[in-house]
Design an enzyme around this catalytic site. Structure first.
Site, mmCIF file in Angstrom:
data_model
loop_
_atom_site.group_PDB
_atom_site.id
_atom_site.type_symbol
_atom_site.label_atom_id
_atom_site.label_comp_id
_atom_site.label_asym_id
_atom_site.label_seq_id
_atom_site.Cartn_x
_atom_site.Cartn_y
_atom_site.Cartn_z
ATOM 1 N N ASP A 188 0.830 -1.212 0.000
ATOM 2 C CA ASP A 188 0.000 0.000 0.000
ATOM 3 C C ASP A 188 0.866 1.264 0.000
ATOM 4 O OD1 ASP A 188 -1.182 -2.259 1.328
ATOM 5 O OD2 ASP A 188 -2.772 -0.989 2.114
ATOM 6 N N ASP A 209 -0.808 -2.906 -4.183
ATOM 7 C CA ASP A 209 -1.991 -2.883 -3.297
ATOM 8 C C ASP A 209 -2.592 -1.489 -3.411
ATOM 9 O OD1 ASP A 209 -3.860 -3.275 -1.093
ATOM 10 O OD2 ASP A 209 -2.631 -4.973 -0.504
ATOM 11 N N ASP A 210 -3.401 -1.085 -2.431
ATOM 12 C CA ASP A 210 -4.039 0.219 -2.553
ATOM 13 C C ASP A 210 -3.016 1.330 -2.773
ATOM 14 O OD1 ASP A 210 -6.740 -0.647 -2.029
ATOM 15 O OD2 ASP A 210 -6.150 -0.901 0.061
ATOM 16 N N HIS A 231 -4.210 -1.478 -6.398
ATOM 17 C CA HIS A 231 -5.636 -1.746 -6.194
ATOM 18 C C HIS A 231 -6.487 -0.485 -6.256
ATOM 19 C CE1 HIS A 231 -4.683 -5.755 -3.868
ATOM 20 N NE2 HIS A 231 -4.208 -5.740 -5.096
ATOM 21 N N ARG A 264 -12.884 2.925 -4.907
ATOM 22 C CA ARG A 264 -13.529 1.878 -4.096
ATOM 23 C C ARG A 264 -13.884 2.386 -2.707
ATOM 24 N NH1 ARG A 264 -10.596 -3.882 -2.904
ATOM 25 N NH2 ARG A 264 -8.780 -2.618 -2.405
ATOM 26 N N LYS A 266 -15.156 0.230 0.738
ATOM 27 C CA LYS A 266 -15.557 -1.074 1.266
ATOM 28 C C LYS A 266 -15.760 -0.978 2.768
ATOM 29 C CE LYS A 266 -10.730 -2.660 1.041
ATOM 30 N NZ LYS A 266 -9.778 -3.747 0.864
#
Ligand SMILES: *[C@@H]1O[C@H](CO)[C@@H](O)[C@H](O)[C@H]1NC(C)=O
Length: 370
Positions: A188, A209-210, A231, A264, A266
């Site tokens: 990340d 990743d993010d 991500h 995103r 979540k």
């Protein structure tokens, strides 16, 4: 002054001589006002950090299993990375660098690189298993401060952990792209929690990743970012932590390419909390493999289940100007809300092409389309 012979502390040396007959309190004030210290060793930097108004970290090789510890810096300290900063190899949790204090300025010389040489730890498992990998940079209680112009390469796992108030991060480049082929995982770029007034502009993040993940916090602004390989731009997962409130977050004028997701949100199944006043605007996507826009309320143990709950509200969301392409087997937009937990969304100029339309959206609030 035998203990200072290893560092170039010209201002300190001069003022110690000048201030010798005066009480130590006065000499402390005098010496700090003009002392630029150049350190070539992490332990010396940590030991003597309080004596320096400017700290130059020159080609530091941080020993294995140790943190480049610049915590509790005196208010107003300037930290400058110079040359290449490297780290010895050990399996441990890190962090490899930690800086805290108030009104701190962290910068780098133009050709400076902070090189994690992460391939020594990469095994494709990130924080899920395999080798224990050190976190990279803790910006915890780094308040009213600025980090700018850093170039970071190949971190073992997550790069920045941010828990601060009024922290600005400007023109930072994170290049973990070697990890694409060499087993980089959970790398990340910026993980933000329990923070307020975080501004990140001009970030370049190549990772696995993010690009950004906000777990909690308020008044967070991300602009001019270039994210690839990872991500995407994420809020969450929100829920199940000590702070489960996300409020007033803007992601704008950025690109996300060759990534699993574009944008995103979540949230965790059966948890409570709130996500309020969130804007994603002017985001250009390309090469998205999973979802262009994804908002889902079904996370359990870090994975989506397809079964949403409504204990975390997602309210006052603006999605405006999300354009570009996703891969042919990716879904353009996916919204999975709990019963009545998503409301007051503004949705305009979402123009994604190339992928599939989802048939699994649930409880899509009025205004949005799936
Ligand atoms: C929202 O966050 C931004 C960015 O930190 C800040 O400038 C603005 O004042 C905040 N708005 C409110 C209503 O608090």
């Amino acid at each position: 002054m035998p203990s200072f012979t290893h560092l170039l502390c010209a201002g300190l040396a001069a003022s110690l001589v000048a201030a010798a007959p005066t009480p130590s309190r006065v000499s402390d004030a005098v010496k700090r006002s003009s002392s630029t210290c150049t350190f070539t060793s992490a332990s010396k930097a940590s030991e003597s950090k309080a004596d320096c108004s400017t700290i130059i970290l020159s080609g530091i090789e941080v020993p294995a299993g140790e943190t480049l510890d610049l915590t509790d810096l005196t208010e107003g300290t300037e930290v400058i990375f110079s040359g290449t900063t490297t780290f010895g190899y050990e399996e441990w949790d890190g962090p490899l660098i930690e800086i805290s204090g108030k009104k701190i300025t962290v910068t780098a010389e133009d050709d400076a690189v902070i090189n994690g040489d992460g391939s020594r730890w990469w095994d494709g498992e990130g924080t899920n298993g395999g080798k224990t990998k050190p976190k990279f940079f803790y910006a915890h209680s780094l308040d009213e401060s600025t980090i700018s112009g850093l170039t970071i390469k190949n971190t073992p796992v997550q790069v920045f952990s941010i828990e601060s108030d009024y922290l600005t991060i400007k023109d930072v480049t994170i290049d973990n792209s070697d990890g694409d082929d060499e087993g980089g995982h959970n790398t990340d770029g910026f993980d933000i929690g329990e923070s307020t007034y975080i501004t990140i502009t001009g970030a370049v993040v190549k990772n696995q990743d993010d690009c950004v993940a906000i777990n909690s916090g308020e008044n967070i602004y991300f602009s001019g970012g270039t994210c690839s390989g990872g991500h995407g731009l994420s809020i969450g997962s929100v829920g199940g932590r000590s702070d489960n409130t996300v409020k007033n977050v803007t992601f704008t004028s950025s690109t996300v390419s060759d990534s699993e997701n574009g944008i995103r949100i979540k949230t965790v199944y059966d948890a409570t909390g709130s996500v309020t006043d969130v804007t994603f605007s002017d985001i250009t996507l390309s090469g998205i493999t999973d979802y262009g826009v994804v908002i889902e309320q079904d996370y359990e143990n870090g994975s989506p289940t397809g079964d949403p709950s409504n204990g975390i509200t997602i309210k006052d969301v603006t999605i405006d100007g999300i354009t570009g392409t996703v891969e042919s087997d990716a879904v353009e937009v996916y919204i999975l809300c709990g019963d009545d937990s998503c409301s007051d969304w503004t949705w305009k100029d979402v123009d994604l092409t190339g992928g599939k339309t989802s048939s699994k959206c649930e409880n899509v609030p009025s205004g949005a389309s799936c």
